[in-house]
Scaffold this motif. Structure first.
Motif, PDB file in Angstrom:
ATOM      1  N   GLU A 186      50.369  26.412  37.921  1.00  0.00           N
ATOM      2  CA  GLU A 186      50.368  26.884  36.535  1.00  0.00           C
ATOM      3  C   GLU A 186      50.428  28.411  36.435  1.00  0.00           C
ATOM      4  N   SER A 187      50.000  29.122  37.470  1.00  0.00           N
ATOM      5  CA  SER A 187      49.873  30.569  37.409  1.00  0.00           C
ATOM      6  C   SER A 187      51.175  31.275  37.730  1.00  0.00           C
ATOM      7  N   ARG A 188      51.448  32.346  36.997  1.00  0.00           N
ATOM      8  CA  ARG A 188      52.626  33.178  37.270  1.00  0.00           C
ATOM      9  C   ARG A 188      52.328  34.242  38.312  1.00  0.00           C
ATOM     10  N   PHE A 189      51.035  34.551  38.496  1.00  0.00           N
ATOM     11  CA  PHE A 189      50.633  35.635  39.381  1.00  0.00           C
ATOM     12  C   PHE A 189      49.604  35.138  40.387  1.00  0.00           C
ATOM     13  N   SER A 190      49.659  35.699  41.598  1.00  0.00           N
ATOM     14  CA  SER A 190      48.645  35.401  42.609  1.00  0.00           C
ATOM     15  C   SER A 190      47.460  36.330  42.370  1.00  0.00           C
ATOM     16  N   LEU A 191      46.257  35.755  42.341  1.00  0.00           N
ATOM     17  CA  LEU A 191      45.045  36.493  41.996  1.00  0.00           C
ATOM     18  C   LEU A 191      44.052  36.487  43.147  1.00  0.00           C
ATOM     19  N   LEU A 192      43.553  37.671  43.499  1.00  0.00           N
ATOM     20  CA  LEU A 192      42.503  37.816  44.495  1.00  0.00           C
ATOM     21  C   LEU A 192      41.268  38.320  43.762  1.00  0.00           C
ATOM     22  N   TYR A 193      40.194  37.530  43.790  1.00  0.00           N
ATOM     23  CA  TYR A 193      38.971  37.876  43.069  1.00  0.00           C
ATOM     24  C   TYR A 193      38.141  38.823  43.928  1.00  0.00           C
ATOM     25  N   THR A 194      37.862  40.016  43.382  1.00  0.00           N
ATOM     26  CA  THR A 194      37.245  41.099  44.126  1.00  0.00           C
ATOM     27  C   THR A 194      35.982  41.591  43.426  1.00  0.00           C
ATOM     28  N   PHE A 195      35.312  42.520  44.086  1.00  0.00           N
ATOM     29  CA  PHE A 195      34.182  43.217  43.472  1.00  0.00           C
ATOM     30  C   PHE A 195      34.237  44.677  43.920  1.00  0.00           C
ATOM     31  N   ASP A 196      33.509  45.518  43.238  1.00  0.00           N
ATOM     32  CA  ASP A 196      33.410  46.942  43.587  1.00  0.00           C
ATOM     33  C   ASP A 196      34.757  47.600  43.821  1.00  0.00           C
ATOM     34  N   TYR A 197      35.708  47.367  42.914  1.00  0.00           N
ATOM     35  CA  TYR A 197      36.976  48.049  43.180  1.00  0.00           C
ATOM     36  C   TYR A 197      37.043  49.364  42.437  1.00  0.00           C
ATOM     37  N   THR A 198      37.692  50.306  43.091  1.00  0.00           N
ATOM     38  CA  THR A 198      37.849  51.634  42.530  1.00  0.00           C
ATOM     39  C   THR A 198      39.199  52.197  42.975  1.00  0.00           C
ATOM     40  N   THR A 199      39.771  53.050  42.149  1.00  0.00           N
ATOM     41  CA  THR A 199      41.047  53.666  42.507  1.00  0.00           C
ATOM     42  C   THR A 199      40.813  55.130  42.867  1.00  0.00           C
ATOM     43  N   PHE A 200      41.715  55.662  43.675  1.00  0.00           N
ATOM     44  CA  PHE A 200      41.665  57.070  44.063  1.00  0.00           C
ATOM     45  C   PHE A 200      43.063  57.494  44.492  1.00  0.00           C
TER      46      PHE A 200
ATOM     47  N   HIS B 261      34.537  38.593  48.827  1.00  0.00           N
ATOM     48  CA  HIS B 261      33.679  37.568  49.428  1.00  0.00           C
ATOM     49  C   HIS B 261      34.627  36.439  49.838  1.00  0.00           C
ATOM     50  N   PRO B 262      35.081  36.395  51.103  1.00  0.00           N
ATOM     51  CA  PRO B 262      36.117  35.427  51.473  1.00  0.00           C
ATOM     52  C   PRO B 262      35.647  33.977  51.548  1.00  0.00           C
ATOM     53  N   ILE B 263      34.345  33.758  51.596  1.00  0.00           N
ATOM     54  CA  ILE B 263      33.824  32.393  51.714  1.00  0.00           C
ATOM     55  C   ILE B 263      33.316  31.932  50.352  1.00  0.00           C
ATOM     56  N   GLN B 264      33.793  30.775  49.919  1.00  0.00           N
ATOM     57  CA  GLN B 264      33.377  30.235  48.625  1.00  0.00           C
ATOM     58  C   GLN B 264      31.871  30.046  48.569  1.00  0.00           C
ATOM     59  N   LYS B 265      31.320  30.297  47.397  1.00  0.00           N
ATOM     60  CA  LYS B 265      29.900  30.078  47.114  1.00  0.00           C
ATOM     61  C   LYS B 265      28.996  30.825  48.090  1.00  0.00           C
ATOM     62  N   ASN B 266      29.478  31.969  48.612  1.00  0.00           N
ATOM     63  CA  ASN B 266      28.705  32.746  49.560  1.00  0.00           C
ATOM     64  C   ASN B 266      28.981  34.222  49.296  1.00  0.00           C
TER      65      ASN B 266
ATOM     66  N   GLU C 179      52.668  39.731  46.490  1.00  0.00           N
ATOM     67  CA  GLU C 179      51.997  40.619  45.546  1.00  0.00           C
ATOM     68  C   GLU C 179      50.742  39.907  45.056  1.00  0.00           C
ATOM     69  N   LEU C 180      49.600  40.588  45.173  1.00  0.00           N
ATOM     70  CA  LEU C 180      48.318  40.048  44.725  1.00  0.00           C
ATOM     71  C   LEU C 180      47.770  40.925  43.613  1.00  0.00           C
ATOM     72  N   TYR C 181      47.318  40.300  42.534  1.00  0.00           N
ATOM     73  CA  TYR C 181      46.627  41.025  41.475  1.00  0.00           C
ATOM     74  C   TYR C 181      45.134  40.935  41.734  1.00  0.00           C
ATOM     75  N   LEU C 182      44.465  42.088  41.707  1.00  0.00           N
ATOM     76  CA  LEU C 182      43.042  42.158  42.011  1.00  0.00           C
ATOM     77  C   LEU C 182      42.247  41.960  40.724  1.00  0.00           C
ATOM     78  N   VAL C 183      41.483  40.883  40.674  1.00  0.00           N
ATOM     79  CA  VAL C 183      40.662  40.560  39.509  1.00  0.00           C
ATOM     80  C   VAL C 183      39.236  40.984  39.831  1.00  0.00           C
ATOM     81  N   ASN C 184      38.668  41.806  38.966  1.00  0.00           N
ATOM     82  CA  ASN C 184      37.323  42.326  39.202  1.00  0.00           C
ATOM     83  C   ASN C 184      36.291  41.300  38.737  1.00  0.00           C
ATOM     84  N   ASN C 185      36.126  40.247  39.556  1.00  0.00           N
ATOM     85  CA  ASN C 185      35.189  39.170  39.242  1.00  0.00           C
ATOM     86  C   ASN C 185      35.093  38.287  40.485  1.00  0.00           C
TER      87      ASN C 185
END
Length: 158
Positions: free
Chosen positions: A35-49, A62-67, A111-117
């Motif tokens: 169903e998704s048009r974009f590949s999503l990688l769920y991340t935390f603590d992201y910042t740009t520079f 966090h590469p391991i589910q529920k951990n 191409e991966l879109y980084l989701v801050n969650n």
């Protein structure tokens, strides 16, 4: 004898273990989402520079589910930024990166879109379009390229 082009494609299920060597992620469970048009990688603590003139993004995964005990940190150049519809009510501006995906015997730049969650059950949702022309997706099966959590996958016996 002429071979069917589909017989040359990798067979994958709706859920597979994949790797991103450039991001130092040896294994992450991916949901292959038709169903998704974009590949999503769920991340935390992201910042740009900035690195010279190039916009970079650093992020944790966090590469391991529920951990949340296992954390991997990566840095990559930003490719794009786009407003992504995550659900019927939630939208988020997301940066994208390009990196090598490995699944089974296949390698591909995606191409991966980084989701801050990082609370999503699947930390990676691969759009089926990312697998287009490379894989036959079977929505009824999972781990068709191998399950790293099974003893046989790691070469254990017994």
């Amino acid at each position: 004898m002429k071979r069917d082009k589909n017989s040359l494609l990798l067979d994958v299920g709706w859920c597979e273990w994949v790797a991103f060597p450039q991001l130092k992620i040896p294994a992450i469970e991916a949901q292959i989402d038709s169903e998704s048009r974009f590949s999503l990688l769920y991340t935390f603590d992201y910042t740009t520079f900035k690195d010279g003139t190039e916009l970079m993004v650093s992020f944790g995964i966090h590469p391991i589910q529920k951990n949340t005990d296992v954390e991997v940190y990566s840095v990559a150049p930003v490719k794009n930024r786009r407003l992504i519809l995550l659900s019927d009510t939630q939208r988020q501006w997301c940066y994208s990166i390009e990196t090598e995906l490995r699944i089974g015997s296949m390698k591909k730049i995606v191409e991966l879109y980084l989701v801050n969650n990082s609370s999503s059950v699947f930390r990676l949702q691969l759009a089926s379009q990312a697998m287009k022309k490379l894989a036959n997706i079977n929505p009824q099966k999972r781990y068709m390229t191998g399950n790293i959590l099974s003893p046989g996958f790691l070469g254990a016996t017994g």
